[in-house]
Design a protein around this motif. Structure first.
Motif, PDB file in Angstrom:
ATOM      1  N   GLU A  28       6.864  46.719  43.560  1.00  0.00           N
ATOM      2  CA  GLU A  28       8.298  46.456  43.779  1.00  0.00           C
ATOM      3  C   GLU A  28       8.492  45.223  44.661  1.00  0.00           C
ATOM      4  O   GLU A  28       9.397  44.415  44.441  1.00  0.00           O
ATOM      5  CB  GLU A  28       8.971  47.671  44.439  1.00  0.00           C
ATOM      6  CG  GLU A  28       9.064  48.900  43.550  1.00  0.00           C
ATOM      7  CD  GLU A  28       9.962  48.703  42.328  1.00  0.00           C
ATOM      8  OE1 GLU A  28      10.754  47.731  42.308  1.00  0.00           O
ATOM      9  OE2 GLU A  28       9.855  49.513  41.374  1.00  0.00           O
TER      10      GLU A  28
ATOM     11  N   ASP B 293       7.995  42.118  42.742  1.00  0.00           N
ATOM     12  CA  ASP B 293       9.113  41.960  41.811  1.00  0.00           C
ATOM     13  C   ASP B 293      10.320  41.349  42.517  1.00  0.00           C
ATOM     14  O   ASP B 293      10.928  40.390  42.043  1.00  0.00           O
ATOM     15  CB  ASP B 293       9.473  43.338  41.224  1.00  0.00           C
ATOM     16  CG  ASP B 293       9.792  43.242  39.749  1.00  0.00           C
ATOM     17  OD1 ASP B 293       9.147  42.417  39.065  1.00  0.00           O
ATOM     18  OD2 ASP B 293      10.693  43.976  39.304  1.00  0.00           O
TER      19      ASP B 293
ATOM     20  N   ALA C 288      11.727  37.525  41.909  1.00  0.00           N
ATOM     21  CA  ALA C 288      13.091  37.339  41.424  1.00  0.00           C
ATOM     22  C   ALA C 288      13.874  36.482  42.409  1.00  0.00           C
ATOM     23  O   ALA C 288      14.631  35.580  42.006  1.00  0.00           O
ATOM     24  CB  ALA C 288      13.758  38.706  41.259  1.00  0.00           C
TER      25      ALA C 288
ATOM     26  N   ARG D 119       3.766  46.993  33.942  1.00  0.00           N
ATOM     27  CA  ARG D 119       5.170  46.712  34.256  1.00  0.00           C
ATOM     28  C   ARG D 119       5.336  45.272  34.747  1.00  0.00           C
ATOM     29  O   ARG D 119       6.329  44.606  34.425  1.00  0.00           O
ATOM     30  CB  ARG D 119       5.693  47.695  35.300  1.00  0.00           C
ATOM     31  CG  ARG D 119       6.014  49.065  34.698  1.00  0.00           C
ATOM     32  CD  ARG D 119       6.392  50.066  35.759  1.00  0.00           C
ATOM     33  NE  ARG D 119       7.568  49.677  36.498  1.00  0.00           N
ATOM     34  CZ  ARG D 119       7.835  50.072  37.741  1.00  0.00           C
ATOM     35  NH1 ARG D 119       6.979  50.852  38.375  1.00  0.00           N
ATOM     36  NH2 ARG D 119       8.935  49.689  38.341  1.00  0.00           N
ATOM     37  N   ALA D 120       4.368  44.807  35.549  1.00  0.00           N
ATOM     38  CA  ALA D 120       4.436  43.419  36.025  1.00  0.00           C
ATOM     39  C   ALA D 120       4.357  42.459  34.835  1.00  0.00           C
ATOM     40  O   ALA D 120       5.114  41.480  34.760  1.00  0.00           O
ATOM     41  CB  ALA D 120       3.309  43.145  37.007  1.00  0.00           C
TER      42      ALA D 120
ATOM     43  N   LYS E 252       5.187  43.051  31.818  1.00  0.00           N
ATOM     44  CA  LYS E 252       6.409  43.147  30.995  1.00  0.00           C
ATOM     45  C   LYS E 252       7.569  42.352  31.585  1.00  0.00           C
ATOM     46  O   LYS E 252       8.490  41.949  30.870  1.00  0.00           O
ATOM     47  CB  LYS E 252       6.814  44.617  30.870  1.00  0.00           C
ATOM     48  CG  LYS E 252       6.423  45.236  29.534  1.00  0.00           C
ATOM     49  CD  LYS E 252       6.991  46.629  29.438  1.00  0.00           C
ATOM     50  CE  LYS E 252       5.866  47.621  29.135  1.00  0.00           C
ATOM     51  NZ  LYS E 252       6.282  49.003  29.392  1.00  0.00           N
ATOM     52  N   SER E 253       7.568  42.181  32.907  1.00  0.00           N
ATOM     53  CA  SER E 253       8.691  41.480  33.552  1.00  0.00           C
ATOM     54  C   SER E 253       8.808  40.046  33.036  1.00  0.00           C
ATOM     55  O   SER E 253       9.881  39.457  33.071  1.00  0.00           O
ATOM     56  CB  SER E 253       8.507  41.474  35.070  1.00  0.00           C
ATOM     57  OG  SER E 253       7.531  40.508  35.439  1.00  0.00           O
TER      58      SER E 253
ATOM     59  N   ARG F 146       8.022  37.418  34.388  1.00  0.00           N
ATOM     60  CA  ARG F 146       8.116  36.407  35.449  1.00  0.00           C
ATOM     61  C   ARG F 146       6.788  36.233  36.175  1.00  0.00           C
ATOM     62  O   ARG F 146       6.428  35.150  36.584  1.00  0.00           O
ATOM     63  CB  ARG F 146       9.189  36.820  36.466  1.00  0.00           C
ATOM     64  CG  ARG F 146      10.597  36.786  35.938  1.00  0.00           C
ATOM     65  CD  ARG F 146      11.583  36.876  37.078  1.00  0.00           C
ATOM     66  NE  ARG F 146      11.451  38.130  37.812  1.00  0.00           N
ATOM     67  CZ  ARG F 146      12.234  39.191  37.619  1.00  0.00           C
ATOM     68  NH1 ARG F 146      13.213  39.137  36.744  1.00  0.00           N
ATOM     69  NH2 ARG F 146      12.055  40.296  38.314  1.00  0.00           N
TER      70      ARG F 146
END
Lengths: 389, 443
Positions: free
Chosen positions: B18, B21, B25, B72-73, B75-76, B78
């Motif tokens: 998190e 992330d 962002a 998940r990272a 998939k982001s 970024r």
């Protein structure tokens, strides 16, 4: 496990060679050859002495124990000697020739030798002068070395030692530690960047400006010298103990010197060198052993004198006389054997007899006088009849 | 200047994910290039294709959470984790600190050290290491403590910050208090500072400020990540001379935790609200700072329910705050302001000597970082990282509960069989009692 003598001597020469290289690397000019050290051990003569005077002068000056101006102010042929004596005195070294200040000159020339200078050198090495020289040299050559800033260690007088101050102090120490860590990591980054810049310069421009390449070359030489110096020190440190074993043998040699020394005063004869081994201790014990024996002798002598005075007839055995002496001391601890108040017995008897006669005579006279007086009184009293007892 | 993060155990890997992330962002959001560059350099390295790869090592004894985080990272779109910078095993530590510390840690030491070394070598300059873990479970706490110990050995002069998540008071794991006591006592000797988030507090923020009905670990972790990000993102500090500070962990630690007996840091951030409401809200610096200051001195971790009765008192009148709900004395505070008009913010109220212990002046105890870049969609936001009595009561609760269990020797054999003796427990209790006593006397 004893190695052969030849092998040892070869080894010693190599070790002294390492020392010489290190001394030369620290920037000293007059470093003798290893062979000179050996000759110095066996009192190698004036030439050897000269080399050692110069070496000691150079060490004392480079280590900042004596100043160069002091050397320049001195005059005459013995200026090396005066300077070395003063410098050694400052480092706490003591020898007759140092305190005399006339080392190696004139009347004492017979017993002063280059071995004394070798011992003085040993003293300087043992007291950390070498490390001092090394530090100075490294500071001269390493221009990126951070030298500690002198800090005034005086604490504020307002500071009171209670727990709050202690906690604050701990906080400040922690803070300093962190600042140090931050500085360290900044230095690491700077080094990394410098490396990157240098690498880029080397790759891109072969024809860099002359000036920068000269500076770089000088820097390179300096770093090379620094490496040599540190390497020399490392080599020396690895074999140092062999040198000190050899130095012990020099001290032994010095102590068992066949040349009979006539020390000017006894104590300096003992303290003039630092003794390795038990030789000095033996001397001292010998002296101590001699001391009480002398005192006993004196006592015995006194006892004998008393014996001679009164008990000359008794057998003059050592044991007896000693006990007599003790008895005499008990009877009269302060008086000597012939006190003026004491008379010989015969004379005293005569004196007493004489006095007795005088007293008896006086008594008889008095008795007679009393009797006459009594008779006169009785003559006056007619009616009284006296019946004699 | 880069920070290498070591994510340990389930909690550490989730919170770490998190955090990256949020940070990514935030760095890519604004138009401020210097800020974005500084942030990226701090937390990511760029591949030749331009991908951002987190400077992170993932460690767990079970593969599930690590795989989730990695995917998940990815998939982001970024950022992502390094392909080979994770280590996992098939079998967990069974919520047993001793198992993690004495068995799993030592047996996988070389692998983990090698992964960290590779990440460190990728940094132009290492600003520090951040280990993220919980204290309740077995892997995060046990292996985490062991790994921290190894890192301290390998990098003796590098800043090491431990981020710890404290368990719910009601309990997730029966032996969580044992695990917490052992972890905290060991980390106190190893870490430069210990940044703590309590699950209970964060849970209340989720329910009362963010109005989340069914709170998941993801929600809790996002709040933690937001607060952590607001601390760790680039800022202008007193020492950074007009550019973004390049030494975040060093400056954080040296402004807050210089004393070896005081290393527990807590975080409060304002404002926090549902993202839908942000657009309709306006904030003023005086209002935010007034609230934040009262949150600090009354030891309230969120805007709701601040006790406005608490007032700073003179040093002599202060009492030990273990019993009475009283004034929260600080040893040191770091205030971080981000957003619009940040230079006009008046922060004098935080420099009041009455907020701090008598033996440290407020000049030394208070530090201020600023950044004109809004953080994570909030136009203005203020965060205070505090080394204060705020964690005294929860710590005392943990130690007290653990001691009660220890007094009846409950579950001790589970630890003894892996090599943690009763002596070790007693040592840990002793050192934490010392910490509690130190913080109690902070007035």
């Amino acid at each position: 496990m004893r190695r052969s003598k030849a092998a040892v001597s070869v080894e010693v020469r190599q070790v002294i060679g390492a020392l010489c290289r290190l001394l030369a690397a620290t920037g000293l000019h007059a470093v003798p050859a290893p062979e000179t050290f050996r000759r110095a051990k066996f009192s190698g003569g004036l030439e050897v002495e000269d080399q050692f005077w110069q070496l000691l002068t150079s060490i004392l000056q480079s280590a900042g124990i004596v100043s160069c101006e002091a050397f320049n102010q001195l005059e005459g042929v013995s200026k090396h000697r005066k300077l070395v004596a003063a410098g050694l005195w400052q480092t706490g070294y003591h020898a007759d020739w140092v305190s005399g200040g006339e080392g190696g000159e004139g009347g004492q020339g017979g017993r002063f030798s280059s071995r004394d200078l070798l011992l003085a050198l040993g003293w300087l090495l043992a007291t950390g002068t070498l490390e001092k020289l090394l530090t100075r040299r490294v500071q001269q050559m390493d221009n990126i070395l951070l030298t500690p800033i002198p800090v005034n260690p005086q604490l504020s007088s307002e500071l009171q030692l209670h727990s709050a101050s202690l906690r604050k102090l701990q906080w400040l120490i922690g803070s300093l530690n962190y600042q140090g860590q931050i500085l360290l990591s900044m230095q690491e980054e700077r080094t990394r960047l410098l490396h990157a810049v240098l690498f880029a310069i080397l790759q891109t421009s072969v024809s860099s400006p002359d000036q920068s390449s000269t500076v770089l070359r000088e820097e390179c030489v300096c770093v090379q010298q620094l490496c040599d110096l540190l390497e020399a020190y490392l080599n020396w440190k690895q074999v140092e103990n062999i040198f000190w074993t050899w130095m012990d043998s020099v001290v032994d040699c010095h102590l068992t010197d066949p040349v009979v020394e006539k020390p000017t005063h006894a104590p300096s004869g003992i303290t003039r060198v630092c003794h390795h081994g038990n030789r000095g201790l033996e001397k001292f014990e010998d002296m101590i052993l001699r001391l009480p024996r002398g005192q006993k002798g004196q006592q015995i002598g006194r006892g004998d004198a008393e014996d001679r005075g009164e008990r000359s007839t008794e057998p003059n055995s050592r044991l007896k006389s000693r006990s007599n002496a003790a008895a005499a001391q008990q009877r009269c601890p302060t008086a000597g054997p012939e006190t003026p108040d004491e008379l010989p017995l015969s004379q005293a008897t005569q004196l007493l007899l004489h006095a007795e006669a005088l007293l008896l005579e006086r008594r008889d006279r008095q008795r007679l006088a009393n009797r006459i007086q009594l008779q006169e009184m009785v003559g006056k009293l007619d009616e009284l009849v006296l019946i004699p007892p | 200047m880069s920070v290498v993060t070591v994510q340990l155990g389930q909690c550490g890997n989730q919170v770490g994910h998190e955090l990256f992330d949020v940070v990514c962002a935030d760095a890519q959001d604004g138009q401020r290039k210097a800020y974005g560059t500084a942030s990226c350099e701090r937390f990511f390295h760029q591949t030749t294709h331009g991908d951002l790869v987190a400077r992170a090592v993932l460690v767990d004894m079970e593969p599930k959470v690590i795989n989730q985080s990695i995917s998940r990272a990815a998939k982001s779109g970024r950022w992502r984790y390094g392909e080979t910078s994770h280590f996992s095993q098939k079998q967990g530590s069974g919520n047993n600190w001793a198992n993690g510390y004495c068995v799993h840690g030592p047996s996988h030491r070389d692998m983990v050290e090698e992964l960290v070394r590779r990440e460190v070598e990728r940094c132009d300059r290492l600003a520090g290491l951040m280990a993220m873990m919980s204290v309740a479970g077995g892997t995060g706490s046990g292996v985490g403590t062991y790994v921290t110990q190894c890192l301290r050995d390998i990098y003796p002069s590098t800043f090491i910050l431990n981020h710890l998540t404290w368990p719910y008071g009601t309990g997730e794991v029966i032996v969580q208090n044992y695990n917490s006591v052992l972890t905290l006592a060991h980390l106190y000797k190893l870490s430069d500072a210990i940044l703590v988030h309590e699950n209970d507090t964060v849970h209340r923020i989720c329910s009362q400020l963010l109005n989340i009905k069914h709170i998941s670990f993801g929600d809790v972790n996002r709040v933690i990540a937001h607060q952590l990000g607001s601390v760790l993102q680039p800022a202008l500090t007193a020492d950074s001379q007009g550019v973004y500070s390049r030494n975040p962990l060093g400056e954080l630690v040296s402004s807050l935790a210089c004393h070896p007996e005081y290393k527990l840091l807590s975080v409060s951030t304002i404002p926090q609200m549902p993202s839908a409401s942000i657009a309709y809200s306006t904030f003023s610096w005086p209002g935010l700072l007034k609230h934040l200051r009262q949150m600090l001195i009354s030891n309230t971790k969120m805007e709701e329910g601040i006790d406005w009765q608490v007032r700073p008192t003179a040093g002599s009148e202060r009492t030990s705050s273990l019993t009475a709900p009283s004034f929260n004395t600080s040893l040191a505070n770091l205030l971080i302001l981000r957003g619009k008009d940040v230079y006009s913010a008046e922060t004098g109220a935080f420099e009041d000597p009455a907020l701090y212990t008598s033996w440290l002046s407020s000049q030394e105890a208070f530090n201020l970082w600023k950044s004109p870049v809004p953080f994570n969609k909030y136009e203005k936001s203020a965060t205070v990282v505090s080394n204060s009595q705020a964690l005294l009561r929860p710590l005392d609760n943990i130690v007290g509960k653990a001691w009660n269990m220890f007094a009846s020797r409950a579950y001790i054999h589970q630890y003894v069989k892996f090599g943690i003796s009763e002596e070790d427990f007693l040592d840990s209790f002793t050192s934490l009692e010392q910490v509690i006593s130190s913080y109690s006397q902070l007035c």
